[in-house]
Design a protein around this motif. Structure first.
Motif, PDB file in Angstrom:
ATOM      1  N   LEU A  27       0.826  -1.202   0.000  1.00 59.19           N
ATOM      2  CA  LEU A  27       0.000   0.000   0.000  1.00 59.19           C
ATOM      3  C   LEU A  27       0.862   1.255   0.000  1.00 59.19           C
ATOM      4  O   LEU A  27       0.619   2.200  -0.760  1.00 59.19           O
ATOM      5  CB  LEU A  27      -0.929   0.014   1.226  1.00 59.19           C
ATOM      6  N   LYS A  28       1.871   1.292   0.857  1.00 57.91           N
ATOM      7  CA  LYS A  28       2.749   2.456   0.922  1.00 57.91           C
ATOM      8  C   LYS A  28       3.524   2.623  -0.378  1.00 57.91           C
ATOM      9  O   LYS A  28       3.740   3.748  -0.847  1.00 57.91           O
ATOM     10  CB  LYS A  28       3.714   2.323   2.105  1.00 57.91           C
ATOM     11  N   ASP A  29       3.927   1.511  -0.969  1.00 58.36           N
ATOM     12  CA  ASP A  29       4.627   1.572  -2.244  1.00 58.36           C
ATOM     13  C   ASP A  29       3.714   2.136  -3.328  1.00 58.36           C
ATOM     14  O   ASP A  29       4.127   2.977  -4.132  1.00 58.36           O
ATOM     15  CB  ASP A  29       5.102   0.169  -2.630  1.00 58.36           C
ATOM     16  N   ARG A  30       2.454   1.694  -3.326  1.00 60.47           N
ATOM     17  CA  ARG A  30       1.492   2.173  -4.329  1.00 60.47           C
ATOM     18  C   ARG A  30       1.167   3.648  -4.122  1.00 60.47           C
ATOM     19  O   ARG A  30       1.049   4.410  -5.078  1.00 60.47           O
ATOM     20  CB  ARG A  30       0.212   1.333  -4.248  1.00 60.47           C
ATOM     21  N   GLU A  31       1.040   4.072  -2.873  1.00 58.87           N
ATOM     22  CA  GLU A  31       0.726   5.465  -2.577  1.00 58.87           C
ATOM     23  C   GLU A  31       1.828   6.399  -3.065  1.00 58.87           C
ATOM     24  O   GLU A  31       1.569   7.530  -3.477  1.00 58.87           O
ATOM     25  CB  GLU A  31       0.523   5.646  -1.075  1.00 58.87           C
ATOM     26  N   ALA A  32       3.060   5.916  -3.017  1.00 59.56           N
ATOM     27  CA  ALA A  32       4.192   6.760  -3.397  1.00 59.56           C
ATOM     28  C   ALA A  32       4.403   6.822  -4.906  1.00 59.56           C
ATOM     29  O   ALA A  32       5.105   7.700  -5.403  1.00 59.56           O
ATOM     30  CB  ALA A  32       5.466   6.244  -2.726  1.00 59.56           C
ATOM     31  N   GLN A  33       3.792   5.906  -5.643  1.00 57.54           N
ATOM     32  CA  GLN A  33       4.075   5.805  -7.072  1.00 57.54           C
ATOM     33  C   GLN A  33       3.387   6.873  -7.913  1.00 57.54           C
ATOM     34  O   GLN A  33       4.027   7.576  -8.677  1.00 57.54           O
ATOM     35  CB  GLN A  33       3.673   4.421  -7.592  1.00 57.54           C
ATOM     36  N   SER A  34       2.079   6.965  -7.814  1.00 60.02           N
ATOM     37  CA  SER A  34       1.367   7.874  -8.706  1.00 60.02           C
ATOM     38  C   SER A  34      -0.031   8.160  -8.183  1.00 60.02           C
ATOM     39  O   SER A  34      -0.455   7.611  -7.172  1.00 60.02           O
ATOM     40  CB  SER A  34       1.271   7.268 -10.115  1.00 60.02           C
ATOM     41  N   ALA A  35      -0.747   9.011  -8.910  1.00 62.95           N
ATOM     42  CA  ALA A  35      -2.086   9.418  -8.504  1.00 62.95           C
ATOM     43  C   ALA A  35      -3.137   8.397  -8.938  1.00 62.95           C
ATOM     44  O   ALA A  35      -2.920   7.596  -9.841  1.00 62.95           O
ATOM     45  CB  ALA A  35      -2.403  10.778  -9.120  1.00 62.95           C
ATOM     46  N   LEU A  36      -4.293   8.443  -8.273  1.00 61.51           N
ATOM     47  CA  LEU A  36      -5.417   7.575  -8.637  1.00 61.51           C
ATOM     48  C   LEU A  36      -6.276   8.300  -9.669  1.00 61.51           C
ATOM     49  O   LEU A  36      -7.409   8.686  -9.401  1.00 61.51           O
ATOM     50  CB  LEU A  36      -6.239   7.222  -7.392  1.00 61.51           C
ATOM     51  N   SER A  37      -5.727   8.473 -10.862  1.00 57.47           N
ATOM     52  CA  SER A  37      -6.407   9.281 -11.871  1.00 57.47           C
ATOM     53  C   SER A  37      -7.207   8.463 -12.875  1.00 57.47           C
ATOM     54  O   SER A  37      -7.622   8.982 -13.906  1.00 57.47           O
ATOM     55  CB  SER A  37      -5.385  10.151 -12.612  1.00 57.47           C
ATOM     56  N   SER A  38      -7.411   7.183 -12.592  1.00 61.15           N
ATOM     57  CA  SER A  38      -8.250   6.364 -13.464  1.00 61.15           C
ATOM     58  C   SER A  38      -8.940   5.296 -12.631  1.00 61.15           C
ATOM     59  O   SER A  38      -8.518   4.988 -11.508  1.00 61.15           O
ATOM     60  CB  SER A  38      -7.415   5.693 -14.561  1.00 61.15           C
ATOM     61  N   VAL A  39      -9.993   4.727 -13.185  1.00 61.04           N
ATOM     62  CA  VAL A  39     -10.700   3.648 -12.501  1.00 61.04           C
ATOM     63  C   VAL A  39      -9.754   2.478 -12.253  1.00 61.04           C
ATOM     64  O   VAL A  39      -9.760   1.870 -11.179  1.00 61.04           O
ATOM     65  CB  VAL A  39     -11.922   3.189 -13.328  1.00 61.04           C
ATOM     66  N   ARG A  40      -8.917   2.168 -13.239  1.00 62.45           N
ATOM     67  CA  ARG A  40      -7.986   1.045 -13.091  1.00 62.45           C
ATOM     68  C   ARG A  40      -7.051   1.255 -11.901  1.00 62.45           C
ATOM     69  O   ARG A  40      -6.810   0.337 -11.103  1.00 62.45           O
ATOM     70  CB  ARG A  40      -7.166   0.900 -14.373  1.00 62.45           C
ATOM     71  N   ALA A  41      -6.531   2.475 -11.771  1.00 62.02           N
ATOM     72  CA  ALA A  41      -5.626   2.777 -10.662  1.00 62.02           C
ATOM     73  C   ALA A  41      -6.357   2.674  -9.328  1.00 62.02           C
ATOM     74  O   ALA A  41      -5.817   2.164  -8.341  1.00 62.02           O
ATOM     75  CB  ALA A  41      -5.031   4.171 -10.832  1.00 62.02           C
ATOM     76  N   ALA A  42      -7.605   3.155  -9.287  1.00 62.21           N
ATOM     77  CA  ALA A  42      -8.392   3.097  -8.054  1.00 62.21           C
ATOM     78  C   ALA A  42      -8.715   1.658  -7.670  1.00 62.21           C
ATOM     79  O   ALA A  42      -8.647   1.283  -6.493  1.00 62.21           O
ATOM     80  CB  ALA A  42      -9.678   3.904  -8.220  1.00 62.21           C
ATOM     81  N   VAL A  43      -9.062   0.842  -8.658  1.00 62.58           N
ATOM     82  CA  VAL A  43      -9.371  -0.567  -8.397  1.00 62.58           C
ATOM     83  C   VAL A  43      -8.130  -1.307  -7.899  1.00 62.58           C
ATOM     84  O   VAL A  43      -8.203  -2.119  -6.968  1.00 62.58           O
ATOM     85  CB  VAL A  43      -9.934  -1.243  -9.665  1.00 62.58           C
ATOM     86  N   ASP A  44      -6.985  -1.025  -8.501  1.00 68.62           N
ATOM     87  CA  ASP A  44      -5.741  -1.673  -8.071  1.00 68.62           C
ATOM     88  C   ASP A  44      -5.434  -1.338  -6.614  1.00 68.62           C
ATOM     89  O   ASP A  44      -5.043  -2.211  -5.831  1.00 68.62           O
ATOM     90  CB  ASP A  44      -4.577  -1.228  -8.959  1.00 68.62           C
ATOM     91  N   TYR A  45      -5.607  -0.074  -6.257  1.00 70.07           N
ATOM     92  CA  TYR A  45      -5.317   0.344  -4.882  1.00 70.07           C
ATOM     93  C   TYR A  45      -6.315  -0.283  -3.906  1.00 70.07           C
ATOM     94  O   TYR A  45      -5.939  -0.798  -2.849  1.00 70.07           O
ATOM     95  CB  TYR A  45      -5.364   1.866  -4.774  1.00 70.07           C
ATOM     96  N   ALA A  46      -7.593  -0.265  -4.273  1.00 71.75           N
ATOM     97  CA  ALA A  46      -8.616  -0.858  -3.409  1.00 71.75           C
ATOM     98  C   ALA A  46      -8.382  -2.354  -3.240  1.00 71.75           C
ATOM     99  O   ALA A  46      -8.607  -2.914  -2.163  1.00 71.75           O
ATOM    100  CB  ALA A  46     -10.007  -0.600  -3.986  1.00 71.75           C
ATOM    101  N   GLY A  47      -7.916  -3.005  -4.304  1.00 75.87           N
ATOM    102  CA  GLY A  47      -7.628  -4.432  -4.209  1.00 75.87           C
ATOM    103  C   GLY A  47      -6.587  -4.735  -3.146  1.00 75.87           C
ATOM    104  O   GLY A  47      -6.678  -5.744  -2.435  1.00 75.87           O
ATOM    105  N   LEU A  48      -5.601  -3.849  -3.010  1.00 74.18           N
ATOM    106  CA  LEU A  48      -4.587  -4.020  -1.970  1.00 74.18           C
ATOM    107  C   LEU A  48      -5.185  -3.829  -0.579  1.00 74.18           C
ATOM    108  O   LEU A  48      -4.820  -4.529   0.370  1.00 74.18           O
ATOM    109  CB  LEU A  48      -3.446  -3.023  -2.179  1.00 74.18           C
TER     110      LEU A  48
END
Length: 254
Positions: A96-117
């Protein structure tokens, strides 16, 4: 005379093998056996590792198991169950911390990936709020409620309290349907609409509400199910199900 366990030599060899080569050459039962060394210094952890894998089916399932279920295995006490569960929670926090540091949640795909974690390994329904800045970067993630395997009670006032406390500029909601479909229930739909309208009163857009199911995910934004207070706004335009686009620049960058 000081007694020496017949397992001491085996444990030392397994530990040294890990320190030298990592886990790549380890079978699942060996990795679990090594972990259990540190909770059960006087037990045959090889036999326990095999029993855990036979009971839960895989190393992943062992780590995802409820501590109460782990403790039902003879020889696995509270400390060993806590140590096993700690591994998956530490791994989840790391990613989660690695994902938070990478990039913004600017698409549904990015949001779903983060929520999956957020919901990896979860067997009960949980509800999170993710507070973002104007460029969709994660500023704060908070668990609002934990429920049963079929429902989780959440109220709009809880969402509002976090928004006010953190100064969020936009928010993302996420919850899971463990063991089931991601299709929203009528309660999910009602809460999402109520939350969107409440956020409108404080000018904080509800970017999306993501539901993570056992094998799929649902985005209210992608299905046009989130009420939009200002159609065509930059927030609505930049967040989409299409390939990720860069969020709008800060005014200072212009």
């Amino acid at each position: 005379m000081i007694g020496i366990s017949i397992h001491d030599g085996h444990r030392e060899r397994l530990k040294n093998r890990f320190l030298k080569h990592g886990l790549d050459s380890f079978e699942e039962h060996e990795a679990l056996e090594l972990l259990l060394f540190y909770a059960l210094p006087r037990r045959d952890t090889n036999a326990l590792a095999h029993e855990l894998l036979a009971r839960f089916g895989s190393l992943r399932n062992v780590f995802d198991a409820d501590p109460a279920d782990l403790s039902r295995i003879s020889g696995i006490g509270e400390s060993a169950a806590a140590l096993i569960k700690l591994q998956s929670e530490l791994a989840r926090k790391y990613w989660l911390k690695d994902r938070e540091a990478q990039s913004a949640l600017s698409s549904v795909r990015a949001a779903v990936d983060y929520a999956g974690l957020l919901f990896r390994g979860k067997t009960k329904e949980e509800f999170y709020i993710v507070c973002l800045d104007s460029r969709f970067r994660i500023r704060h993630t908070e668990l609002l409620a934990r429920g049963s395997s079929t429902e989780v009670p959440v109220y709009v006032r809880q969402i509002m309290e976090v928004v006010v406390r953190t100064g969020a500029e936009t928010i993302l909601l996420a919850h899971n349907h463990p063991g089931g479909s991601a299709q929203p229930s009528q309660k999910d739909i009602a809460l999402t609409r109520q939350a969107a309208l409440a956020m409108d009163t404080v000018s904080v857009p509800l970017l999306d509400h993501i539901i993570i199911g056992e094998k799929n995910a649902f985005s209210f934004s992608e299905k046009a199910s989130v009420p939009k207070s200002a159609p065509g706004s930059p927030c609505e335009a930049e967040y989409s199900g299409s390939p990720r686009r860069e969020p709008p620049p800060d005014k200072a960058d212009e």
